[in-house]
Motif scaffolding. Sequence first.
Motif, PDB file in Angstrom:
ATOM      1  N   ARG A  37      19.988  41.668  27.976  1.00 13.01           N
ATOM      2  CA  ARG A  37      18.784  42.444  27.679  1.00 13.01           C
ATOM      3  C   ARG A  37      17.627  41.833  28.446  1.00 13.01           C
ATOM      4  NH1 ARG A  37      17.013  42.825  21.920  1.00 13.01           N
ATOM      5  NH2 ARG A  37      16.413  44.993  22.324  1.00 13.01           N
ATOM      6  N   VAL A  38      16.875  42.691  29.137  1.00 16.89           N
ATOM      7  CA  VAL A  38      15.781  42.227  29.988  1.00 16.89           C
ATOM      8  C   VAL A  38      14.568  43.110  29.745  1.00 16.89           C
ATOM      9  CG1 VAL A  38      15.002  42.005  32.382  1.00 16.89           C
ATOM     10  CG2 VAL A  38      17.314  41.290  31.754  1.00 16.89           C
ATOM     11  N   LEU A  46      12.134  38.462  44.428  1.00 14.97           N
ATOM     12  CA  LEU A  46      13.249  39.247  43.902  1.00 14.97           C
ATOM     13  C   LEU A  46      14.254  38.352  43.174  1.00 14.97           C
ATOM     14  CD1 LEU A  46      14.091  42.230  43.863  1.00 14.97           C
ATOM     15  CD2 LEU A  46      15.589  41.752  45.788  1.00 14.97           C
ATOM     16  N   ASP A  47      14.305  37.071  43.561  1.00 13.73           N
ATOM     17  CA  ASP A  47      15.219  36.151  42.886  1.00 13.73           C
ATOM     18  C   ASP A  47      14.936  36.083  41.394  1.00 13.73           C
ATOM     19  OD1 ASP A  47      16.910  34.855  45.029  1.00 13.73           O
ATOM     20  OD2 ASP A  47      14.921  34.468  45.851  1.00 13.73           O
ATOM     21  N   TYR A  48      13.662  36.229  41.001  1.00 14.79           N
ATOM     22  CA  TYR A  48      13.318  36.212  39.571  1.00 14.79           C
ATOM     23  C   TYR A  48      14.132  37.262  38.825  1.00 14.79           C
ATOM     24  CZ  TYR A  48      10.725  37.011  35.260  1.00 14.79           C
ATOM     25  OH  TYR A  48      10.384  37.190  33.935  1.00 14.79           O
ATOM     26  N   TRP A  49      14.163  38.468  39.361  1.00 14.46           N
ATOM     27  CA  TRP A  49      14.838  39.561  38.671  1.00 14.46           C
ATOM     28  C   TRP A  49      16.350  39.443  38.785  1.00 14.46           C
ATOM     29  CZ3 TRP A  49      12.369  42.012  35.157  1.00 14.46           C
ATOM     30  CH2 TRP A  49      10.989  42.247  35.278  1.00 14.46           C
ATOM     31  N   ILE A  50      16.853  39.000  39.928  1.00 14.45           N
ATOM     32  CA  ILE A  50      18.299  38.828  40.058  1.00 14.45           C
ATOM     33  C   ILE A  50      18.788  37.779  39.061  1.00 14.45           C
ATOM     34  CG2 ILE A  50      20.179  38.174  41.614  1.00 14.45           C
ATOM     35  CD1 ILE A  50      18.421  39.103  43.966  1.00 14.45           C
ATOM     36  N   ASP A  51      18.073  36.665  38.991  1.00 20.36           N
ATOM     37  CA  ASP A  51      18.435  35.596  38.058  1.00 20.36           C
ATOM     38  C   ASP A  51      18.416  36.098  36.619  1.00 20.36           C
ATOM     39  OD1 ASP A  51      18.621  32.547  37.379  1.00 20.36           O
ATOM     40  OD2 ASP A  51      16.846  33.229  36.274  1.00 20.36           O
ATOM     41  N   ARG A  52      17.383  36.858  36.263  1.00 19.83           N
ATOM     42  CA  ARG A  52      17.237  37.343  34.885  1.00 19.83           C
ATOM     43  C   ARG A  52      18.385  38.290  34.522  1.00 19.83           C
ATOM     44  NH1 ARG A  52      12.719  36.630  31.893  1.00 19.83           N
ATOM     45  NH2 ARG A  52      12.862  34.663  33.016  1.00 19.83           N
ATOM     46  N   ASP A  99      24.187  38.659  47.046  1.00 18.79           N
ATOM     47  CA  ASP A  99      25.205  37.701  47.490  1.00 18.79           C
ATOM     48  C   ASP A  99      24.547  36.417  47.989  1.00 18.79           C
ATOM     49  OD1 ASP A  99      27.986  37.146  47.854  1.00 18.79           O
ATOM     50  OD2 ASP A  99      27.745  37.449  49.999  1.00 18.79           O
ATOM     51  N   ASP A 100      23.462  36.553  48.752  1.00 26.08           N
ATOM     52  CA  ASP A 100      22.736  35.385  49.236  1.00 26.08           C
ATOM     53  C   ASP A 100      22.112  34.618  48.078  1.00 26.08           C
ATOM     54  OD1 ASP A 100      21.268  33.847  51.496  1.00 26.08           O
ATOM     55  OD2 ASP A 100      19.633  34.562  50.224  1.00 26.08           O
ATOM     56  N   HIS A 101      21.579  35.326  47.100  1.00 25.23           N
ATOM     57  CA  HIS A 101      20.993  34.667  45.921  1.00 25.23           C
ATOM     58  C   HIS A 101      22.031  33.807  45.214  1.00 25.23           C
ATOM     59  CE1 HIS A 101      18.894  34.221  42.033  1.00 25.23           C
ATOM     60  NE2 HIS A 101      20.074  34.480  41.514  1.00 25.23           N
ATOM     61  N   LEU A 102      23.218  34.356  45.002  1.00 22.75           N
ATOM     62  CA  LEU A 102      24.254  33.628  44.275  1.00 22.75           C
ATOM     63  C   LEU A 102      24.723  32.391  45.037  1.00 22.75           C
ATOM     64  CD1 LEU A 102      26.411  36.607  42.936  1.00 22.75           C
ATOM     65  CD2 LEU A 102      24.679  35.282  41.707  1.00 22.75           C
ATOM     66  N   ALA A 103      24.636  32.440  46.369  1.00 21.29           N
ATOM     67  CA  ALA A 103      25.063  31.302  47.183  1.00 21.29           C
ATOM     68  C   ALA A 103      23.968  30.255  47.339  1.00 21.29           C
ATOM     69  CB  ALA A 103      25.513  31.794  48.556  1.00 21.29           C
ATOM     70  N   SER A 104      22.776  30.560  46.857  1.00 29.86           N
ATOM     71  CA  SER A 104      21.625  29.670  47.025  1.00 29.86           C
ATOM     72  C   SER A 104      21.315  28.945  45.720  1.00 29.86           C
ATOM     73  CB  SER A 104      20.389  30.464  47.464  1.00 29.86           C
ATOM     74  OG  SER A 104      19.842  31.181  46.366  1.00 29.86           O
ATOM     75  N   ASP A 105      20.294  28.092  45.765  1.00 32.00           N
ATOM     76  CA  ASP A 105      19.817  27.453  44.535  1.00 32.00           C
ATOM     77  C   ASP A 105      18.497  28.056  44.073  1.00 32.00           C
ATOM     78  OD1 ASP A 105      18.132  26.505  46.493  1.00 32.00           O
ATOM     79  OD2 ASP A 105      18.531  24.379  46.123  1.00 32.00           O
ATOM     80  N   ARG A 106      18.147  29.223  44.599  1.00 32.95           N
ATOM     81  CA  ARG A 106      16.896  29.868  44.220  1.00 32.95           C
ATOM     82  C   ARG A 106      17.046  30.555  42.858  1.00 32.95           C
ATOM     83  NH1 ARG A 106      17.826  32.090  49.242  1.00 32.95           N
ATOM     84  NH2 ARG A 106      18.019  34.127  48.262  1.00 32.95           N
ATOM     85  N   THR A 107      16.027  30.476  42.046  1.00 29.05           N
ATOM     86  CA  THR A 107      16.012  31.181  40.761  1.00 29.05           C
ATOM     87  C   THR A 107      14.801  32.091  40.619  1.00 29.05           C
ATOM     88  OG1 THR A 107      14.770  29.479  39.565  1.00 29.05           O
ATOM     89  CG2 THR A 107      17.183  29.206  39.690  1.00 29.05           C
ATOM     90  N   GLY A 108      13.691  31.732  41.254  1.00 26.87           N
ATOM     91  CA  GLY A 108      12.473  32.518  41.134  1.00 26.87           C
ATOM     92  C   GLY A 108      11.843  32.473  39.758  1.00 26.87           C
ATOM     93  N   ARG A 109      12.310  31.582  38.881  1.00 28.73           N
ATOM     94  CA  ARG A 109      11.865  31.622  37.483  1.00 28.73           C
ATOM     95  C   ARG A 109      10.386  31.344  37.312  1.00 28.73           C
ATOM     96  NH1 ARG A 109      17.211  28.372  35.240  1.00 28.73           N
ATOM     97  NH2 ARG A 109      18.708  29.897  36.082  1.00 28.73           N
ATOM     98  N   GLU A 110       9.809  30.662  38.296  1.00 28.40           N
ATOM     99  CA  GLU A 110       8.368  30.369  38.199  1.00 28.40           C
ATOM    100  C   GLU A 110       7.518  31.585  38.537  1.00 28.40           C
ATOM    101  OE1 GLU A 110       9.576  29.838  42.428  1.00 28.40           O
ATOM    102  OE2 GLU A 110      10.427  29.338  40.477  1.00 28.40           O
TER     103      GLU A 110
END
Length: 337
Positions: A184-185, A172-178, A306-317
């Motif tokens: 535009r996504v 889910l981090d992939y989509w939150i990051d995007r 909120d947890d995503h923003l506080a982390s260093d996760r991006t999920g971009r891979e």
Amino acid sequence: MDHALVIGGTRFIGRHLVEELLEHDYDVTLFNRGNHENPFADTDGVDHVQGDRTDDGDLVEAAAVEPDAVFDCVAYFPRDVRQATTVFDDVDAYVYISSGAAYGREDLPKREGFTPLCECTDEQAIADESDTYGPRKAEGDRAVFEAAADGVNAMSVRPPIVYGPHDYTERLDYWIDRIHRFDRVVLPGDGTNLWHRVYVEDVASGMRIVAEEGEPGESYNVGDQRAVTLRGMLELIDESLAAVDPDHEAGVELVTAGARELAAADLALEDFVLYRDPPHMLTTEKVAQLGWESTPLSEAMERTVDDHLASDRTGRENGPDRADEERILGVLDTLTE
């Protein structure tokens, strides 16, 4: 029940399960190899036994803590379940985390005791591969049924895709990051794709409730009681980002792209994480009858964001990179000119 043994317990589902058990006055013992940081190292009421759950001797040593309930968060092979239900054959409850992937037919929705489970060959039962995951989980369910028939208080919980804080898969981090970074996504397909999900805290509460109220030999689906499409999920992420980040303004433009448009960038629909065809949906009435209910979607997603923003996760891979996405957007813009 007062004392729980959690096999696993430090990363994602197990971590939330320990918190759930502590909130309901359990003493907890963790049993794992100690390969990951233990967030409960200094927590009162939590002990740790180090060992390998695939080692029969280590599992017997873990049983020496005499738990009332055993929660098996890391049983990935049928042998794991058979081994555990043999060692813990006298506990008040043994709860195995199975998966919605254990179902072997594309019913909509998939129902416990009605939708057939995947078959599992001897080769699949020991093959640590993504395409054997469902069959292995299904065979683990059958091991639970066999143990219950022999008098073991064994049950299973079947979640679909799990999301929430501390999700090391970063799906889910992939989509939150995007959505957090761009206005535009690309939305693969027409936006109506449905892959049932479940908030991690609800899996944890479901496991506890099944241990306390469930019937041996039964399996229980746990999933968000209000499911949303892929478009609905992305819109929910956008709204949640606006709720927790004052610098984010809701209103992301979701641009649908079919297989033909994606092919222009050498991509397929399935390259986008959390896209699934055909749709996947589980019933949840059975566990709800035990008193379980899911967290409201807006609340669950806001905690996740909120947890995503506080982390260093991006999920971009986990999906196409932005350059590929911009090529797709360029193709779509050309078609609409």
